[in-house]
Design an enzyme around this catalytic site. Structure first.
Site, PDB file in Angstrom:
ATOM      1  CG  LEU A  27     -12.725 -48.026 -29.720  1.00  0.00           C
ATOM      2  CD1 LEU A  27     -12.642 -47.878 -31.236  1.00  0.00           C
ATOM      3  CD2 LEU A  27     -14.167 -48.310 -29.294  1.00  0.00           C
ATOM      4  N   GLY A  28      -9.607 -50.534 -27.361  1.00  0.00           N
ATOM      5  CA  GLY A  28      -8.808 -51.733 -27.150  1.00  0.00           C
ATOM      6  C   GLY A  28      -7.369 -51.382 -26.842  1.00  0.00           C
ATOM      7  N   GLY A  30      -3.231 -53.310 -26.608  1.00  0.00           N
ATOM      8  CA  GLY A  30      -2.381 -54.470 -26.797  1.00  0.00           C
ATOM      9  C   GLY A  30      -0.926 -54.112 -26.577  1.00  0.00           C
ATOM     10  N   GLY A  31      -0.052 -55.040 -26.955  1.00  0.00           N
ATOM     11  CA  GLY A  31       1.363 -54.838 -26.719  1.00  0.00           C
ATOM     12  C   GLY A  31       1.989 -53.735 -27.545  1.00  0.00           C
ATOM     13  N   GLY A  33       0.181 -50.864 -28.570  1.00  0.00           N
ATOM     14  CA  GLY A  33      -0.491 -49.575 -28.456  1.00  0.00           C
ATOM     15  C   GLY A  33      -1.956 -49.694 -28.098  1.00  0.00           C
ATOM     16  CB  THR A  35      -7.740 -49.099 -30.945  1.00  0.00           C
ATOM     17  OG1 THR A  35      -6.671 -49.860 -31.502  1.00  0.00           O
ATOM     18  CG2 THR A  35      -8.637 -48.620 -32.070  1.00  0.00           C
ATOM     19  CG  ASP A 152      -3.218 -61.121 -36.578  1.00  0.00           C
ATOM     20  OD1 ASP A 152      -3.254 -62.288 -36.140  1.00  0.00           O
ATOM     21  OD2 ASP A 152      -3.324 -60.119 -35.854  1.00  0.00           O
TER      22      ASP A 152
END
Length: 420
Positions: A27-28, A30-31, A33, A35, A152
């Site tokens: 799904l996604g 980033g820095g 980990g 998802t 965030d």
């Protein structure tokens, strides 16, 4: 913790994790980990989200940060029970990876929804954004009452579920648990938690959060205000702020009434003291905007073909958290947000890992018994007790675990099972 957390590759589709979760797709990423969308084979293949914590950097600092964020998000999600926050389902470690399991929200982020609008040369209207704020402010009020600051908030971390009207707040990975109130805290510091790691999205987080690591409920409200003007204007925050004076210049990109503009300007105040201090204050001012009391029986909010009925906010029963955190009492969690004070928190040194003197089979049995009473957070409770007191005796270990069970009679039952 081994270096395997850094070098692990993306998990292929179809892989079974923990003998339970089947990975469907990424799904996604980033820095910190990835998802994944997964199916839970023990819940009739129900869709869920697996969040894998694995930093892309190297070194012990990156590894420790990864593990701390894993623990933090698990703790935060465990104690939250709100229909507009994804449910926390489990946490575990497997194949050299750390995983959180959450309810899957099938929908689109508001970043995506805004891009769809822009493709049609449209943005969100004033009425839509007011209704959107009214839908999200109670969620912020709820987490602030639980002494949690999200830190965030942005269009990427707010979702509109398919077929639903209410937005959902996601990604508590950088959320912060705040200590209980301190009677000696001065009014000038009552809203702040100091010396945190510097997190938050540039452009959305207020200056004191990005520059100093200071945050409060008002900093979440600031980020919500920035998100609101982004939805109104369709422009990135960097275009909405004067690069020389650092003052907001968003009004030239949209048309709103003066009364609503004043609400937004107060949300976006540079000085925390000049902002709204609670969600309730913002809701009160929004309700006073007479022109938005009623405009027919429904208002468009998400897509042109979707209609949202104006209803009172849903009521729900707050689940009392099972696991009580250091310096956080049940009474402080239940106290009203308007009475809370937030003292400065000094960062605590991380304990050096030591080998536990307890038998691994005994530890596993204790964890399984504890999970029966407090759920999947039991694994983190056991881990922390062992880290803090590695030479603890079996009797003391059982006593420490029993104290984490909110119900006294259940704690007695837990002791009997293990002592037998």
């Amino acid at each position: 913790m081994s270096q395997s957390y850094i070098i692990k590759a993306e998990i292929p589709s179809g892989t079974m994790i923990d003998n339970r979760y089947i990975i469907q797709k990424l799904l996604g990423q980033g820095g910190l980990g990835r998802t994944y969308l997964a199916y839970d084979t023990r819940r009739f293949n129900e869709a869920c989200v697996l969040k894998e914590f694995a930093p892309t950097g190297s070194g012990e600092n990156a590894l420790e940060k990864c593990r701390n964020l894993f623990k933090r998000e698990a703790r935060i999600l465990h104690q939250l029970a709100h229909p507009q926050i994804p449910r926390f389902l489990a946490c575990f470690e497997g194949d050299g990876r750390l995983f959180l399991v959450q309810e899957f929200v099938d929908g689109k982020t508001y970043s995506f929804v805004l891009r769809e609008r822009q493709d049609l040369e449209e943005t969100f209207s004033e009425i839509e954004v007011i209704q959107w704020l009214k839908s999200l402010l109670p969620v912020l009020g709820y987490i602030h009452q639980h002494n949690i600051i999200h830190r965030d908030i942005s269009p990427d971390n707010i979702m509109l579920p398919d077929g639903e009207n209410l937005p959902v707040l996601i990604d508590f990975g950088v959320g912060k648990q705040i200590a209980n109130l301190n009677e000696n805290t001065t009014p000038d510091h009552m809203s702040f938690v100091g010396k945190m790691s510097l997190v938050g999205k540039v452009g959305y987080a207020p200056r004191e959060q990005i520059s100093l690591g200071l945050c409060s409920p008002s900093s979440d409200l600031y980020a919500l205000g920035v998100t609101a003007v982004v939805l109104l204007t369709g422009r990135d925050p960097s275009f909405l702020m004067d690069q020389y004076s650092l003052e907001w210049r968003w009004r030239s990109y949209t048309k709103v009434t003066n009364d609503f503009a004043r609400v937004l300007e107060k949300l976006l105040a540079d000085t925390p003291k000049q902002r709204y201090q609670s969600s309730k204050e913002v809701l009160t001012d929004l309700e006073r905007l007479g022109q938005f009391q009623v405009m027919g029986s429904s208002t468009v909010l998400d897509f042109p073909s979707t209609v949202i009925e104006q209803k009172s906010q849903p009521t729900f029963t707050t689940r009392q958290p099972h696991y009580q955190y250091p310096q956080t009492t049940a009474s402080s969690a239940r106290s009203s947000y308007s009475q809370q004070q937030y003292p400065v928190i000094e960062p605590q040194p991380q304990p050096q890992p030591q080998q536990s003197s307890l038998n691994p089979a005994f530890i596993q049995r204790c964890q399984q018994e504890l999970a029966y009473y407090i759920g999947p957070i039991a694994s983190l409770v056991v881990e922390e007790i062992l880290e803090q007191t590695p030479q603890i005796s079996p009797y003391q270990f059982i006593e420490f675990l029993a104290r984490e069970i909110p119900d006294a009679s259940a704690g007695v039952e837990f002791r009997k099972h293990l002592f037998s």
